[in-house]
Design an enzyme around this catalytic site. Structure first.
Site, PDB file in Angstrom:
ATOM      1  N   ARG A  17      54.834  42.479  43.443  1.00 23.02           N
ATOM      2  CA  ARG A  17      54.136  43.388  44.353  1.00 23.02           C
ATOM      3  C   ARG A  17      52.995  42.624  45.033  1.00 23.02           C
ATOM      4  NH1 ARG A  17      50.534  47.450  40.517  1.00 23.02           N
ATOM      5  NH2 ARG A  17      48.719  46.086  40.489  1.00 23.02           N
ATOM      6  N   VAL A  65      51.654  35.144  32.472  1.00 23.68           N
ATOM      7  CA  VAL A  65      51.055  33.827  32.745  1.00 23.68           C
ATOM      8  C   VAL A  65      49.766  33.583  31.951  1.00 23.68           C
ATOM      9  CG1 VAL A  65      52.070  33.507  35.038  1.00 23.68           C
ATOM     10  CG2 VAL A  65      49.873  34.698  34.796  1.00 23.68           C
ATOM     11  N   TYR A 156      34.766  37.883  38.240  1.00 29.30           N
ATOM     12  CA  TYR A 156      35.879  37.691  39.184  1.00 29.30           C
ATOM     13  C   TYR A 156      35.528  36.606  40.201  1.00 29.30           C
ATOM     14  CZ  TYR A 156      39.383  38.615  42.807  1.00 29.30           C
ATOM     15  OH  TYR A 156      40.410  38.471  43.735  1.00 29.30           O
ATOM     16  N   LYS A 160      37.332  32.884  40.908  1.00 30.27           N
ATOM     17  CA  LYS A 160      37.896  32.500  42.211  1.00 30.27           C
ATOM     18  C   LYS A 160      37.215  31.245  42.760  1.00 30.27           C
ATOM     19  CE  LYS A 160      41.126  35.442  42.342  1.00 30.27           C
ATOM     20  NZ  LYS A 160      42.529  35.007  42.398  1.00 30.27           N
TER      21      LYS A 160
HETATM   22  N1  LIG Z   1      44.333  42.195  47.537  1.00 30.43           N
HETATM   23  C1  LIG Z   1      43.297  41.538  47.989  1.00 30.43           C
HETATM   24  O1  LIG Z   1      42.539  42.025  48.856  1.00 30.43           O
HETATM   25  C2  LIG Z   1      43.008  40.143  47.477  1.00 30.43           C
HETATM   26  C3  LIG Z   1      42.001  39.429  48.120  1.00 30.43           C
HETATM   27  C4  LIG Z   1      41.729  38.137  47.692  1.00 30.43           C
HETATM   28  C5  LIG Z   1      42.449  37.583  46.657  1.00 30.43           C
HETATM   29  N2  LIG Z   1      43.414  38.307  46.039  1.00 30.43           N
HETATM   30  C6  LIG Z   1      44.149  37.646  44.945  1.00 30.43           C
HETATM   31  O2  LIG Z   1      45.526  37.660  45.247  1.00 30.43           O
HETATM   32  C7  LIG Z   1      46.282  37.690  44.041  1.00 30.43           C
HETATM   33  C8  LIG Z   1      47.243  38.871  44.090  1.00 30.43           C
HETATM   34  O3  LIG Z   1      46.478  40.067  44.253  1.00 30.43           O
HETATM   35  P1  LIG Z   1      47.164  41.438  44.689  1.00 30.43           P
HETATM   36  O4  LIG Z   1      46.115  42.219  45.357  1.00 30.43           O
HETATM   37  O5  LIG Z   1      48.468  41.180  45.344  1.00 30.43           O
HETATM   38  O6  LIG Z   1      47.387  42.072  43.226  1.00 30.43           O
HETATM   39  P2  LIG Z   1      48.483  43.137  42.689  1.00 30.43           P
HETATM   40  O7  LIG Z   1      48.850  44.077  43.748  1.00 30.43           O
HETATM   41  O8  LIG Z   1      47.904  43.684  41.435  1.00 30.43           O
HETATM   42  O9  LIG Z   1      49.713  42.207  42.305  1.00 30.43           O
HETATM   43  C9  LIG Z   1      49.518  41.270  41.263  1.00 30.43           C
HETATM   44  C10 LIG Z   1      50.831  40.623  40.882  1.00 30.43           C
HETATM   45  O10 LIG Z   1      50.537  39.714  39.801  1.00 30.43           O
HETATM   46  C11 LIG Z   1      51.309  40.085  38.654  1.00 30.43           C
HETATM   47  N3  LIG Z   1      50.580  39.796  37.417  1.00 30.43           N
HETATM   48  C12 LIG Z   1      49.366  40.270  37.050  1.00 30.43           C
HETATM   49  N4  LIG Z   1      49.051  39.801  35.830  1.00 30.43           N
HETATM   50  C13 LIG Z   1      50.091  39.026  35.444  1.00 30.43           C
HETATM   51  C14 LIG Z   1      50.370  38.262  34.283  1.00 30.43           C
HETATM   52  N5  LIG Z   1      49.504  38.205  33.250  1.00 30.43           N
HETATM   53  N6  LIG Z   1      51.532  37.582  34.216  1.00 30.43           N
HETATM   54  C15 LIG Z   1      52.412  37.621  35.227  1.00 30.43           C
HETATM   55  N7  LIG Z   1      52.215  38.328  36.349  1.00 30.43           N
HETATM   56  C16 LIG Z   1      51.072  39.016  36.452  1.00 30.43           C
HETATM   57  C17 LIG Z   1      51.608  41.559  38.846  1.00 30.43           C
HETATM   58  O11 LIG Z   1      52.739  41.912  38.103  1.00 30.43           O
HETATM   59  P3  LIG Z   1      52.684  43.111  37.017  1.00 30.43           P
HETATM   60  O12 LIG Z   1      52.462  44.346  37.828  1.00 30.43           O
HETATM   61  O13 LIG Z   1      53.995  43.029  36.359  1.00 30.43           O
HETATM   62  O14 LIG Z   1      51.533  42.805  36.116  1.00 30.43           O
HETATM   63  C18 LIG Z   1      51.846  41.610  40.350  1.00 30.43           C
HETATM   64  O15 LIG Z   1      53.145  41.140  40.659  1.00 30.43           O
HETATM   65  C19 LIG Z   1      45.269  37.766  42.901  1.00 30.43           C
HETATM   66  O16 LIG Z   1      45.046  36.460  42.399  1.00 30.43           O
HETATM   67  C20 LIG Z   1      44.019  38.313  43.587  1.00 30.43           C
HETATM   68  O17 LIG Z   1      42.843  37.929  42.927  1.00 30.43           O
HETATM   69  C21 LIG Z   1      43.705  39.574  46.408  1.00 30.43           C
END
Ligand SMILES: NC(=O)c1ccc[n+]([C@@H]2O[C@H](COP(=O)([O-])OP(=O)(O)OC[C@H]3O[C@@H](n4cnc5c(N)ncnc54)[C@H](OP(=O)(O)O)[C@@H]3O)[C@@H](O)[C@H]2O)c1
Length: 263
Positions: A17, A65, A156, A160
């Site tokens: 996702r 992970v 957090y 990062k």
């Molecule tokens: N969204 C933003 O605005 C934003 C901005 C800057 C940076 N980021 C970074 O981008 C990355 C993704 O964020 P997102 O917003 O897409 O998050 P998200 O919607 O929560 O998706 C996270 C993904 O990582 C997986 N995941 C989480 N913990 C895991 C684990 N221990 N082992 C394996 N898979 C795991 C989840 O799978 P499960 O559901 O199966 O756990 C999911 O597929 C993160 O590193 C976040 O810090 C996000």
């Protein structure tokens, strides 16, 4: 349409996702063979949908992970299945609910370091022997808050920021093997994680609406735009290593009303 990463083997952590799914999709659309992981539900549906659309392909495996043995297995399964690794995208991570330092325990901080930072280190460590054979590359997903900070989110932001620093350190070490190591730093991207955090505020819809104005471009970024930034680093940016590509809609620019001093 020319395929920009045809037959290259890519590992994406957290591809079920959000941003990770966007990255898997863009690589598959550009002819790559992608192995992606997650722990919860949703991976199989993404796998089926993207394999149907092609022209590349993908395989989903469950892997936590934050566990070293799972990470070792993830790399081993990729090599067993595809024979080699050209690119590793470290994306799986979590943003905990916002809270002040006074209410944050050392254990919470250590757990987040393990999930957000040490996970990136370990996947890199176990993938590097294969990436060196292919002159491959690593892409780490950090965040714009590593540069600009964020309210009530010290652990957090620290994880990062450390990802950006580790990217540079690994870029130095791996240059002798012709392996590039880069970062993308998204700003606000409306993913399930972002929606969950908005859901913890008194009015989620108003929180989301307001956050659109944080970007100069007046909107959230998309999963696909993060995927395209990752593809650019993997396929096109062949003279870039150790860089941090901001994918933020200009959120870090210009002055804003920031003072919390009220007197
Ligand atoms: N969204 C933003 O605005 C934003 C901005 C800057 C940076 N980021 C970074 O981008 C990355 C993704 O964020 P997102 O917003 O897409 O998050 P998200 O919607 O929560 O998706 C996270 C993904 O990582 C997986 N995941 C989480 N913990 C895991 C684990 N221990 N082992 C394996 N898979 C795991 C989840 O799978 P499960 O559901 O199966 O756990 C999911 O597929 C993160 O590193 C976040 O810090 C996000």
């Amino acid at each position: 349409m020319s395929l920009r990463y045809r037959d290259k083997v890519v590992i994406v952590t957290g591809g079920s996702r959000g941003i990770g799914r966007g990255i898997v999709k863009v690589f598959v659309e550009n002819g790559a063979k992608v192995l992606f992981c997650a722990i919860g539900a949703g991976g199989e549906a993404v796998e089926a949908e993207l394999n149907k659309a092609g022209p590349g392909s993908c395989k989903y495996v469950t892997c936590d992970v934050s566990k070293e043995d799972d990470v070792k297995r993830l790399i081993a399964v990729t090599v067993e299945h595809y024979g080699h690794v050209d690119c590793l995208v470290n994306n799986a991570g979590w943003h905990p609910p916002h809270k002040p330092t006074d209410d944050t325990t050392a254990e919470e901080f250590r757990d987040l370091l393990n999930l957000n930072l040490i996970n990136y280190f370990l996947t890199s460590k176990y993938a590097l022997p294969y990436l060196r054979q292919r002159h491959g590359n690593i892409i780490n997903v950090s965040s714009v808050v590593a540069t600009i900070g964020q309210k009530c989110a010290a652990p957090y932001v620290a994880t990062k920021g450390a990802i950006v620093s580790m990217t540079k350190a690994m870029a130095v070490d791996e240059s002798v093997y012709n392996v590039r190591v880069n970062c993308i730093s998204p700003g606000n991207v409306l993913t399930p994680l972002w929606e969950e955090l908005a859901g913890q505020t008194p009015d989620a819809a108003a929180t989301i609406k307001k956050a659109e104005t944080y970007q100069l471009l007046g909107r959230f970024g998309t999963e696909a735009e993060c995927g395209l930034a990752a593809l650019y680093l993997a396929a096109d940016a062949t003279f870039c290593t150790g860089i941090d590509l901001l994918v933020s809609g200009g959120a870090e620019l210009d002055y804003g009303v920031k003072s919390r001093i009220t007197s």
